[in-house]
Scaffold this motif. Structure first.
Motif: not given
Length: 710
Positions: A618-622
């Motif tokens: 549940r880790k993302i990059e924007l």
């Protein structure tokens, strides 16, 4: 509401105020008449009335009680009493009074925790022009404001102006700017506004990371935050082996205390807030059940704390500079009515202290009846277990006066001082029965003959000493260092308190409000099933299950919120043999809270930073532009349609819940990642929880992030 009704309501409010003020005046007159009825026949010495003093110049204030004024032609009861008491020498009496008649300057101390050092540097840099390069300033009335003064012993500052002038200034942009600066960084826990004298108890205790600390009468919490900061001074992620327990008798004030401490972030993992009568505070070494065996210590089981702050309820006449209504309301009977309670609280503190530990007894009062009298009696009753420590080397920059060894027990009658040379004089037939009950033998200066021994209150023979070194106490007076009035003494427990031998059951008294029932405020361990669910959802590693999971607790069977409580608090307040005796109000750092609407557990911002090294899912990059959009819409939804196709694809692969969001390409030294919730209706929503009064904390962090993304 119509204009007629509004006018009628305002008229009723004004009428009630006038009625209350008239009632206060009538009560005062009646008490004076009653006192006069017995003064002429009393067998006590009534000193001659002192000469009339100059008018008392009270500071400007918007407080509602300021309509009560003083008669400038007459000395106040406060002046008459303390002039006869001789708390300062005659040649400095006018300087002492002049200082008391001026408003108290604003003082604050910077946060000393390792985790806040960068924030402190930023704050000091923002105020550098005012704090270090201050030019001459004038307030709205043209008065010169002296430059700020550095207080190195507490890492604090003292400004050259009072809070009313600072808050309501209109014509000086520099003062308006410093007021905004104080509000901003006080709400974020970078600094704490606190009177200089109030900083003394925690400063001389010298709290270290492994200490168990008890603040017996903690509200409003400035001393608690000071102790908590000292405990966490060199901590990483708020993890230390010690703990701070903050207590207050009033549950409402406890939650105000919680708000004050919440500004310190993850340091609250080492804090427990409880609500007890301080004089009956429970010893966790003694179980709740009466059948349990008692320790060999008998009447006084082994203490639980390394450091204790015993700042007792008092008459508060040392706060005249910020509470000028005391000038007209003060009576010596206030101190007399509190003496016995103060002594009981101090005795309880001594019983809870470990051998080798330190306790500070303190009041914001000038009165020896509340100060040296309590200390002298405490030393006698503890039978050689306590000693007064000379703490002058712990705060060498602080100007103070030594404690007094001689004082007079006095009351006021018809504005005259009435002296009672001995306790027997206070119990004569001419003294009203209600007043007689206020006196206690312990109010008079100690008279101990040198050599030999005497019988203690508990039947144990105690070796007598030639004197009690009361001169080691600290008396802070306003004109020495432009502060309020305060009393503090550092006590060390050098031996167990003597008492009757142990019996088959505990003899220690407990809080009467228990009724032998366990308290309702109980922290229970989170079930292994829920931990497995969260670990699977966020990809939490084995290190999480080993170090974090055993310290996760919930306040209800529904597991609405899950908090992390550090080992120091866990062992002392939850797992110790007498932990059931503690009425716990609040503790720990909230990691998750349940979303009833979306049926998932939201990860909190503080909680994420505590477990981020263990998270793999549940880790993302924007990208920079999209992260800015999320930050600018705090509390509002950002539809996925507003994001790029790549971001939509990554996010939509997750089920609704919390996402740990970083900057694409690296966080570049920013305070990232942050937690953003992915809602059931397909949107991102930034939620940053805060307690009432701490609204500036998340806003300041978001502004800092947005500035770094520019």
């Amino acid at each position: 509401m119509s204009s007629v009704k509004r006018s009628r309501s305002r008229a009723l409010v004004r009428a009630r105020k006038r009625s209350r003020q008239a009632s206060v005046r009538d009560d005062a007159t009646t008490q004076g008449e009653r006192a006069g009825a017995w003064t002429s026949t009393a067998s006590h010495r009534t000193p001659d009335a002192p000469s009339t003093s100059t008018a008392i110049a009270l500071p400007r204030t918007s407080a509602p009680w300021f309509s009560r004024t003083l008669d400038a032609r007459r000395e106040t009861a406060f002046e008459r009493y303390y002039k006869h008491q001789g708390i300062v020498s005659e040649n400095e009496w006018e300087t002492f009074l002049k200082s008391l008649r001026t408003p108290l300057p604003v003082t604050f101390r910077m946060n000393r925790m390792k985790s806040r050092r960068e924030d402190v540097r930023e704050a000091l840099s923002a105020a550098k022009e005012f704090l270090e390069n201050a030019r001459e300033l004038r307030d709205d009335r043209g008065r010169v404001i002296s430059p700020p003064t550095r207080l190195p012993w507490c890492d604090g500052w003292q400004l050259g102006t009072d809070k009313i002038t600072l808050k309501f200034t209109r014509d000086n942009p520099t003062l308006r700017a410093i007021q905004r600066w104080l509000v901003k960084y006080n709400n974020t826990g970078v600094l704490t506004r606190q009177a200089v004298d109030s900083m003394v108890p925690a400063a001389i205790l010298q709290v270290q990371s492994h200490h168990r600390v008890l603040d017996m009468c903690a509200s409003p919490g400035s001393k608690t935050t000071q102790a908590l900061e000292a405990l966490n001074m060199d901590a990483v992620d708020g993890i230390v082996s010690g703990c701070v327990v903050a207590n207050d008798i009033n549950p409402v004030r406890c939650y105000y205390l919680v708000r004050r401490c919440a500004a310190l972030g993850n340091a609250t993992a080492n804090l427990m807030v409880t609500t007890h009568q301080a004089q009956w505070y429970p010893n966790v070494n003694v179980p709740l059940e009466t059948e349990a065996p008692v320790e060999s210590g008998g009447r006084y089981p082994e203490g639980s704390y390394d450091r204790i702050i015993c700042d007792v309820p008092c008459s508060g006449d040392g706060t005249l500079r910020k509470n000028p209504q005391i000038w007209s309301e003060w009576r010596p009977e206030f101190a007399m009515g509190l003496h016995k309670l103060q002594l009981r609280i101090a005795q309880r503190g001594a019983a809870l202290l470990k051998v080798g530990g330190y306790m500070v007894y303190s009041t914001c009062s000038f009165n020896p009846v509340e100060n040296e009298a309590v200390v002298a009696e405490l030393i006698k009753r503890c039978g050689g277990a306590l000693e007064i420590v000379d703490a002058s080397d712990r705060v060498p920059e602080l100007l103070r006066r030594p404690g007094v060894s001689k004082w007079t027990v006095m009351t006021m009658a018809e504005e005259n001082v009435v002296e009672y040379p001995t306790y027997e004089d206070s119990q004569s037939e001419s003294v009203p029965i209600g007043l007689k009950r206020k006196f206690a033998k312990s109010m008079w200066p100690p008279v101990i003959q040198g050599g030999g021994s005497r019988m203690g209150a508990l039947g144990k023979r105690i070796k007598s000493t030639s004197s009690i070194p009361l001169e080691r106490c600290m008396r802070l007076v306003p004109h020495l260092q432009d502060m309020g009035g305060f009393f503090a003494v550092l006590l060390k427990k050098i031996a167990p308190i003597p008492g009757p031998k142990a019996t088959g059951s505990p003899t220690e008294k407990v809080d009467k409000t228990y009724n032998r029932q366990p308290p309702n405020h109980v922290y229970a361990k989170v079930s292994s099933e829920l931990i497995d669910r969260l670990a699977n959802e966020f990809g939490l590693d084995a290190g999480f299950k080993k170090t974090i999971a055993p310290n996760l607790f919930a306040r209800s069977s529904k597991d609405r919120s899950i908090v992390y409580i550090a080992d120091g608090v866990k062992k002392h307040c939850i797992e110790s043999r007498g932990a059931e005796r503690m009425k716990c109000v609040w503790s720990g750092v909230k990691i998750w809270e349940r979303s009833e609407r979306d049926d998932f557990y939201m990860l909190t911002q503080d909680g994420m930073h505590m477990i981020k090294s263990h998270i793999s899912r549940r880790k993302i990059e924007l990208p920079r532009s999209e992260l800015k959009v999320v930050l600018e819409t705090l509390g509002r939804e950002v539809r996925l349609e507003q994001l790029s196709r790549e971001s939509r694809k990554v996010i939509s692969a997750f089920s609704p819940g919390s996402l740990v969001v970083s900057l694409k390409g690296g966080n570049e030294g920013l305070a990232l990642p942050i937690v953003v919730n992915y809602t059931a209706n397909g949107a991102l929503k930034l939620i940053w929880r805060f307690r009432k009064g701490l609204e500036q904390a998340p806003k300041a962090k978001i502004r800092a992030l947005l500035s770094g993304l520019e």
